[in-house]
Design an enzyme around this catalytic site. Structure first.
Site, PDB file in Angstrom:
ATOM      1  N   GLU A 124       0.838  -1.212   0.000  1.00 41.83           N
ATOM      2  CA  GLU A 124       0.000   0.000   0.000  1.00 41.83           C
ATOM      3  C   GLU A 124       0.862   1.246   0.000  1.00 41.83           C
ATOM      4  OE1 GLU A 124      -3.103   0.017  -1.129  1.00 41.83           O
ATOM      5  OE2 GLU A 124      -3.812  -1.218   0.522  1.00 41.83           O
TER       6      GLU A 124
ATOM      7  N   SER B  49     -25.383   9.731 -15.125  1.00 39.42           N
ATOM      8  CA  SER B  49     -24.962   8.923 -13.975  1.00 39.42           C
ATOM      9  C   SER B  49     -26.218   8.421 -13.266  1.00 39.42           C
ATOM     10  CB  SER B  49     -24.118   9.768 -13.009  1.00 39.42           C
ATOM     11  OG  SER B  49     -24.079   9.119 -11.751  1.00 39.42           O
TER      12      SER B  49
ATOM     13  N   SER C  10     -11.766   2.037  -5.338  1.00 40.85           N
ATOM     14  CA  SER C  10     -11.339   2.614  -6.599  1.00 40.85           C
ATOM     15  C   SER C  10     -12.448   2.764  -7.629  1.00 40.85           C
ATOM     16  CB  SER C  10     -10.181   1.808  -7.178  1.00 40.85           C
ATOM     17  OG  SER C  10      -9.440   2.685  -7.949  1.00 40.85           O
ATOM     18  N   SER C  11     -13.515   3.398  -7.194  1.00 39.96           N
ATOM     19  CA  SER C  11     -14.592   3.689  -8.133  1.00 39.96           C
ATOM     20  C   SER C  11     -14.107   4.674  -9.196  1.00 39.96           C
ATOM     21  CB  SER C  11     -15.812   4.247  -7.395  1.00 39.96           C
ATOM     22  OG  SER C  11     -15.423   5.264  -6.510  1.00 39.96           O
ATOM     23  N   SER C  12     -13.146   5.531  -8.843  1.00 40.99           N
ATOM     24  CA  SER C  12     -12.702   6.521  -9.834  1.00 40.99           C
ATOM     25  C   SER C  12     -11.986   5.837 -10.998  1.00 40.99           C
ATOM     26  CB  SER C  12     -11.826   7.583  -9.184  1.00 40.99           C
ATOM     27  OG  SER C  12     -10.803   6.978  -8.441  1.00 40.99           O
TER      28      SER C  12
ATOM     29  N   ASP D 271      -4.486   1.140  -9.295  1.00 45.25           N
ATOM     30  CA  ASP D 271      -5.931   0.972  -9.467  1.00 45.25           C
ATOM     31  C   ASP D 271      -6.294   0.779 -10.940  1.00 45.25           C
ATOM     32  OD1 ASP D 271      -5.682   1.597  -6.854  1.00 45.25           O
ATOM     33  OD2 ASP D 271      -6.790   3.473  -6.922  1.00 45.25           O
TER      34      ASP D 271
END
Ligand code: GLA
Length: 385
Positions: free
Chosen positions: A34, A68, A124-126, A170
């Site tokens: 990490e 969205s 990590s939706s971005s 990511d």
């Protein structure tokens, strides 16, 4: 096809009256490694079965219309006017912009997206939005861009639009993930191995602290800057070191007095975590799960005490998990400052352990933590509509 995919396709058809192509773009977990993707270390992420679906079709104009489904908001913009905005729109605009910078021949399109990836939970939706749309545009307009280049464009989008100076982990996991495998990624060379994850008696469980994790707040970029400063100072003492990989924790320790304490702590953590992840990879290959789990606990300790990206709630969740010998490893996962812990737990006590942790968490913080059982999935891919 899942319920979410069906809903996204239905919303698209109702809004645009054409038949879309549909793509699934996964979130990611990270077993260990990490905050070292941007420090030339190794990471061990995997794509998961929670993610975002995109329904998309060319519209024969020069306009982009994206809805969205989660935010219930529209974005309607000309391809000639792509610039920074705010919130979710930045991820969409950012990836279009980065592909345009690479001279990709993108035309107008309509899209609806949404899914079951909790936002701000460190999954990590971005990257899922950036790379999911990048991959979809690549397919719809026949752009011929390699997966790795979509990942790199996604990372650039994150740097330039929301402004988070993230590493490559990511976006890489989103593009290169494989069902039932974790990636062992060398973040310096971008070479990687796919390691099969064969858990028979254990499960990977995420516990969402529901403390909102937002990397746009500045703490993430500050850590990155401190590491850059630290490496620079260390290189004065160890001129042959090109990256943190060439420096041992003992060498960091030896110059403690000459480095500001925060910077020293970040460097010590980075060098320890690079070593830990290499050892963890060997242990995983030998199926030595218990020893692997011990390293996860050690990572949490480092993230909390040295890297200072934990919070009271995450520390509590890990301490609670530690009380059970059937939890073989637990730690905060992702950027930190909130979000989820990742836990490896013996199957036969799964229910009992997770209930106990969430009950005690509720008593202490008044928050209902959420539990997610993880399945590892393929990276972004097209699904049949
Ligand atoms: C975020 C960033 C990644 C990585 C992790 C911490 O998820 O996007 O690049 O640095 O934090 O490991």
């Amino acid at each position: 096809m899942t319920g979410s995919a069906r809903q996204i396709i239905a919303a698209f058809k109702e809004m645009f009256h054409t038949k879309p192509a549909t793509f699934f773009s996964p979130g990611r977990i990270n077993l260990i490694g990490e905050h070292i993707d941007y420090n030339d270390g190794f990471v061990m992420p995997a794509a998961i079965d929670k993610g975002i679906w995109f329904a998309i079709a060319a519209n024969n104009t020069d306009r982009v219309h994206v809805y969205s489904a989660d935010e219930k908001e529209h974005l309607d913009i000309s391809l000639q006017e792509i610039k920074k905005a705010d919130g979710w729109k930045n991820y969409i605009l950012g990836i279009i912009y980065e592909l345009q910078q690479r001279n990709a021949d993108i035309h107008g399109f309509d899209a609806v997206f949404g899914g079951n990836l909790p936002i701000g939970a460190g999954l990590s939706s971005s990257a899922a939005v950036e790379c999911g749309l990048g991959f979809a545009l690549n397919a719809v307009f026949g752009l011929d861009i390699l997966r790795i280049d979509i990942a790199l464009a996604g990372q650039k989008a994150e740097h330039n639009f929301p402004g988070v100076k993230c590493g490559i982990m990511d976006q890489f996991a989103n593009m290169m993930g494989k069902k039932d495998h974790v990636l062992l990624l060398d973040c310096d060379s971008l070479e990687y191995e796919l390691l099969p994850l064969k858990l028979t008696d254990h499960s990977i469980i995420l516990i969402n602290s529901k403390v909102h994790h937002a990397l746009t707040g500045g703490g993430y970029n500050e850590r990155r800057q401190q590491c850059e400063e630290g490496l620079h100072l260390l290189q004065k003492k160890y001129p042959s070191a090109k990256t943190f990989r060439d420096i041992t924790p003992e060498q960091v320790l030896a110059v403690k007095e000459n480095i500001p304490i925060d910077v020293y702590n970040r460097c010590l953590y980075a060098t320890q975590e690079i070593q830990r992840t290499q050892l963890a990879a060997q242990l995983l290959k030998q199926n030595k799960l218990k020893e692997f789990g011990d390293l996860m606990f050690a990572t949490h300790e480092g993230l909390s005490k040295l890297y200072d990206v934990s919070c009271e709630e995450l520390d509590f969740l890990v301490d609670e998990a530690k009380r059970f010998k059937e939890v073989i490893g637990a730690r905060l996962m992702g950027g930190g400052f909130g979000g989820c812990t990742i836990n490896i737990i013996e199957n036969n006590l799964l229910e009992k352990i997770t209930s106990s942790i969430t009950e005690n968490y509720k008593t202490k913080f008044g928050i209902d933590a959420e539990i997610y059982l993880m399945h590892l999935e393929d990276g972004t891919h097209e699904i049949c509509g």
